[in-house]
Design a protein around this motif. Structure first.
Motif, PDB file in Angstrom:
ATOM      1  N   GLN A 162      18.921  18.856   3.652  1.00  0.00           N
ATOM      2  CA  GLN A 162      18.557  19.242   2.365  1.00  0.00           C
ATOM      3  C   GLN A 162      19.299  20.542   1.891  1.00  0.00           C
ATOM      4  OE1 GLN A 162      16.681  17.297   0.003  1.00  0.00           O
ATOM      5  NE2 GLN A 162      16.691  15.920   1.797  1.00  0.00           N
ATOM      6  N   ILE A 163      19.846  21.232   2.797  1.00  0.00           N
ATOM      7  CA  ILE A 163      20.342  22.603   2.632  1.00  0.00           C
ATOM      8  C   ILE A 163      21.749  22.391   2.387  1.00  0.00           C
ATOM      9  CG2 ILE A 163      20.815  24.830   3.441  1.00  0.00           C
ATOM     10  CD1 ILE A 163      18.150  24.363   5.195  1.00  0.00           C
ATOM     11  N   ASN A 164      22.307  22.879   1.344  1.00  0.00           N
ATOM     12  CA  ASN A 164      23.935  22.971   1.001  1.00  0.00           C
ATOM     13  C   ASN A 164      24.751  23.809   2.010  1.00  0.00           C
ATOM     14  OD1 ASN A 164      26.192  22.496  -0.303  1.00  0.00           O
ATOM     15  ND2 ASN A 164      25.494  22.668  -2.257  1.00  0.00           N
ATOM     16  N   LYS A 165      25.518  23.125   2.542  1.00  0.00           N
ATOM     17  CA  LYS A 165      26.293  23.808   3.719  1.00  0.00           C
ATOM     18  C   LYS A 165      27.126  24.494   2.976  1.00  0.00           C
ATOM     19  CE  LYS A 165      24.315  20.704   7.131  1.00  0.00           C
ATOM     20  NZ  LYS A 165      23.484  20.161   6.349  1.00  0.00           N
ATOM     21  N   LYS A 166      27.626  24.217   1.771  1.00  0.00           N
ATOM     22  CA  LYS A 166      28.559  25.198   1.215  1.00  0.00           C
ATOM     23  C   LYS A 166      28.417  26.583   1.337  1.00  0.00           C
ATOM     24  CE  LYS A 166      30.473  25.171  -3.468  1.00  0.00           C
ATOM     25  NZ  LYS A 166      30.274  24.564  -4.892  1.00  0.00           N
TER      26      LYS A 166
END
Lengths: 238, 209, 337
Positions: free
Chosen positions: C271-275
């Motif tokens: 769910q965590i945006n790796k950007k």
């Protein structure tokens, strides 16, 4: 290969840092190379990032969006801004460089006009206010604090009572010193000159101490990079 | 005084200066102020060109006039081009060779060079303090003492804490008084200059003829 | 003629003075000394100000205040400003205060982005919900003024190109109305702009973390209450580091090494945006994060060495100068006779 890719660039950074420090021994070819490399990289970076961070997001995209939203007048106004901004390019030639006076005139004029009142509030009126009342709203010349000192004579109480009046007197005589620094035989101006210099010397001495601290911190930072980050990296990679 | 080269820029200053002053005072113009801010962002963005222009001009001149130092100007230009290309194509990209080049050049060339060149000041200030910080009159002795106490006080601990307390007093009483006097003077000076600018009296920022 | 002792002292070559400086800075470093420092009122005021925002947010869950954090410094002063940024950001994330960030010049952007995400990662902060990086605010005057009403039209997008109107945090926070504090960590005169535009015109409270060079300049504004506290140079950073360390030990209440290695272990990281950051901690990264927690205090020990060294130099310089003067006065008097 993995070792080279992780260590290569940080090592370049260390070599460049040492090259710069070589100047402390004497000016040399390598230092000059590093210096010119720095100038080039700085300007190159400025050009690339101005395009990516200013021209595209602040000019091109808003103009396109305003056109598609039907806000033609606003889009047109922004385009005029862009054209005026491009006048700065006239600086590349001596003949046309007068064109750059337009954007300079507009920005200098606008912010000069806008900042008159804010400067008055932040530099003058609030500073005078703070010379009369402290942030807690008590008077700076609070003689009741002397009563406190006489009933309980400690160093802390003496300082508490003296600090407010010392600041008030200091501000007044420093102002007198600056505004009437030319030769003047007025009694007050003449007698306040030496105490004003005492305040200023203490202030500048303090400022020097702080400045020295700041400069050393910068060197400590570089040593931190070499002796803890880079050496750590080498140790881990080997 | 030519109209296009001098008089019109001066009129621009006066018009925009008065506009700025009014926009600040009259809340009813708030939405126009917002638009004006957006406009100023664009104008300012291009101001960067001034720096680039003067640097390029300087190095072109140097290449022509000092052939023995030519190599340094070539280094400046080539690093400028490499960094500009890497930043143009790599700054917004999330991966790729340009992004990697941009990130590495920024982190391991630009940042260390900037920080290291600036940190040379640590050595200069040490040597200057040794050579120039002399107690030649009673006022300079006072400056020396204040400086010494603050230097000790900022790193004080344990038995040196008396310097710590003295430092806090020097900074919060005499320094505040002296700096406040200076700041009030600066504030009045800045206001006077601003008024002179928007009235068209101060023109030096427009340069020569 | 035989050289006198004071001539020898007064003629010490610059390289030797530099070498001495190098030694006194590097030795404490290699010995890994860490110095505790006393805490001054002005640093405590800043800490208490951020605590008061936390307390306000606790009581008013539906009208929380945010903090606008300005990265007003560039690569050249990172040694002084970085430790301030780290500890203040840790304080803000620990207290879960909504955070908006901007930087006024282009070279400051990359510095800001890496440092912000580095610390956000340590507290599982979610981009767009807990913090936002607005990107470039240049010219800063325009942005400070427009924050009086709404800064969103000026930004259009955040640093990463997301539309500002699509970011949840920015639907609530876009003007001084619900900003509890502006924090400016700086090596420039930027706090004076903040004073003129944010404080004078909109009564916005401001706290400052500055390089020691400008600290003396800013003291009148701290004393007048225009700045809510100030961190002055590396010492200010070291003080804040100590205060935040105590808070962190109280809130997290376990070893930082264990805390960081467990942080992303048992949660669904898809769910965590790796950007913005990679949701996992390697052993090396944990070590760096632990080192970072005492960066200013480690620097302070070298600082101590350097200050003592320079005071001794000044003392010797003055002694040499005094005796040389005395001697030359004597010779002139004898010659005159």
């Amino acid at each position: 290969m993995g070792f080279i890719s992780t260590v290569f660039w940080p090592t370049i950074a260390v070599i460049l840092s040492l090259t710069v420090y070589s100047f402390l021994w004497k000016d040399n070819f390598l230092y000059k190379v590093a210096e010119h490399l720095f100038i080039g990289v700085t300007v190159g970076y400025t050009i690339g990032s101005a395009w990516n961070q200013i021209i595209i997001p602040k000019l091109v995209e808003p103009v396109i969006r305003n056109f598609s939203d039907g806000k033609y007048l606003l889009a047109f106004w922004l385009i005029i801004g862009g054209v005026l901004g491009m006048f700065y390019f006239s600086r590349f030639s001596e003949k046309t460089s007068w064109l750059s006076r337009y954007p300079i005139a507009i920005t200098v004029g606008f912010y000069a006009g806008y900042s008159i009142v804010p400067i008055w509030i932040s530099y003058v009126s609030k500073q005078f206010h703070a010379t009369i009342l402290n942030p807690a709203g008590e008077p700076m010349l609070n003689f009741k604090l002397f009563n406190v000192f006489f009933s309980n004579p400690t160093y802390a109480n003496l300082l508490k009572a003296l600090n407010g009046p010392l600041i008030v007197i200091g501000v007044i005589i420093v102002l007198i010193y600056f505004f009437f620094s030319f030769k003047n035989d007025n009694f007050i101006i003449k007698t306040s000159r030496t105490p004003a210099l005492v305040y200023l010397m203490l202030g500048f001495g303090g400022a020097f101490g702080y400045t020295f601290m700041a400069r050393i911190s910068l060197f400590i930072g570089r040593m931190n990079f070499i002796f803890s980050d880079w050496i750590g990296l080498i140790k881990n990679s080997l | 005084m030519s109209l296009w080269k001098r008089r019109l820029p001066l009129i621009c200053t006066i018009v925009f200066g008065i506009m700025g002053f009014i926009l600040q005072l009259v809340p009813a113009f708030k939405s126009f102020l917002d638009i004006q801010n957006q406009w100023m962002t664009i104008l300012f963005g291009f101001a960067i060109v001034i720096g680039v222009a003067s640097l390029t001009k300087y190095h072109f001149k140097k290449i022509r006039q000092k052939p023995e130092e030519r190599i340094f100007s070539y280094i400046t230009f080539s690093s400028l081009i490499v960094m500009a290309v890497a930043t143009l194509f790599g700054m917004k990209a999330e991966t790729g060779i340009f992004n990697a080049l941009y990130k590495n050049l920024f982190d391991y060339v630009y940042v260390p060079l900037d920080a290291t060149i600036f940190s040379l000041l640590a050595f200069y200030i040490t040597s200057a303090a040794f050579r120039a910080f002399k107690a030649s009159s009673w006022l300079s002795t006072l400056l020396l003492f204040a400086g010494g106490i603050v230097m000790l006080g900022r790193v004080a601990f344990g038995p040196l804490m008396v310097f710590g307390e003295l430092t806090q007093w020097i900074m919060s009483v005499p320094t505040v008084a002296a700096m406040r006097g200076i700041k009030i003077g600066i504030g009045l000076g800045m206001m006077a200059t601003s008024i002179k600018i928007i009235l068209g009296i101060e023109r030096s920022f427009l340069g020569g003829e | 003629m035989k050289k006198k002792w004071y001539d020898v002292i007064l003629q010490i070559g610059k390289p030797y003075i530099y070498l001495g400086m190098f030694i006194v800075v590097v030795v404490p470093f290699l010995a890994k000394c860490e110095m505790q420092t006393y805490e001054t009122d002005i640093s405590k005021t800043m800490y208490e100000k951020i605590e008061s925002i936390y307390k306000y947010n606790q009581k008013n869950a539906d009208s929380e205040m945010a903090i606008l954090f300005a990265f007003d410094y560039g690569p050249s002063t990172t040694p002084e400003n970085d430790p301030m940024v780290y500890s203040v950001l840790r304080h803000i994330f620990l207290r879960e205060i909504p955070l908006l960030v901007w930087a006024p010049y282009v070279p400051y952007l990359d510095i800001a982005e890496t440092r912000l995400n580095r610390i956000a990662k340590e507290y599982k902060a979610i981009y767009g919900k807990d913090y936002v990086f607005l990107g470039l605010a240049y010219p800063v005057d325009a942005y400070m003024i427009s924050t009086g009403s709404d800064f969103r039209p000026l930004f259009n997008t955040d640093y990463y190109g997301n539309d500002v109107y699509s970011i949840p945090l920015l639907s609530k926070y876009y003007s001084y109305d619900n900003l509890g504090l502006v924090v400016s960590i700086t090596s420039t005169s930027m706090p004076l702009f903040w004073l003129q535009y944010a404080n004078a015109l909109f009564d916005q409270e401001i706290s400052v973390g500055t390089t020691a060079v400008s600290a003396a300049d800013f003291y009148p504004f701290v004393s007048s209450g225009q700045f809510q506290g100030m961190l002055a140079g590396l010492k200010g950073a070291a003080e804040y580091e100590q205060m935040v360390e105590r808070l962190e030990n109280k809130i997290i209440n376990k070893d930082i090494k264990v805390y960081l290695s467990d942080l992303y272990r048992d949660i669904d990281t898809s769910q965590i945006n790796k950007k913005y950051f990679e949701p996992k901690f390697g052993a090396e990264e944990i070590q760096v994060a632990i080192n970072r927690r005492s960066q200013a205090r480690r620097g302070m020990s070298s600082q101590f060495g350097a200050h003592i060294y320079v005071i001794i130099l000044i003392l010797f310089g003055n002694l040499g100068y005094y005796f040389k003067n005395k001697e030359s006065n004597k010779t002139t008097v004898t010659k005159a006779r």
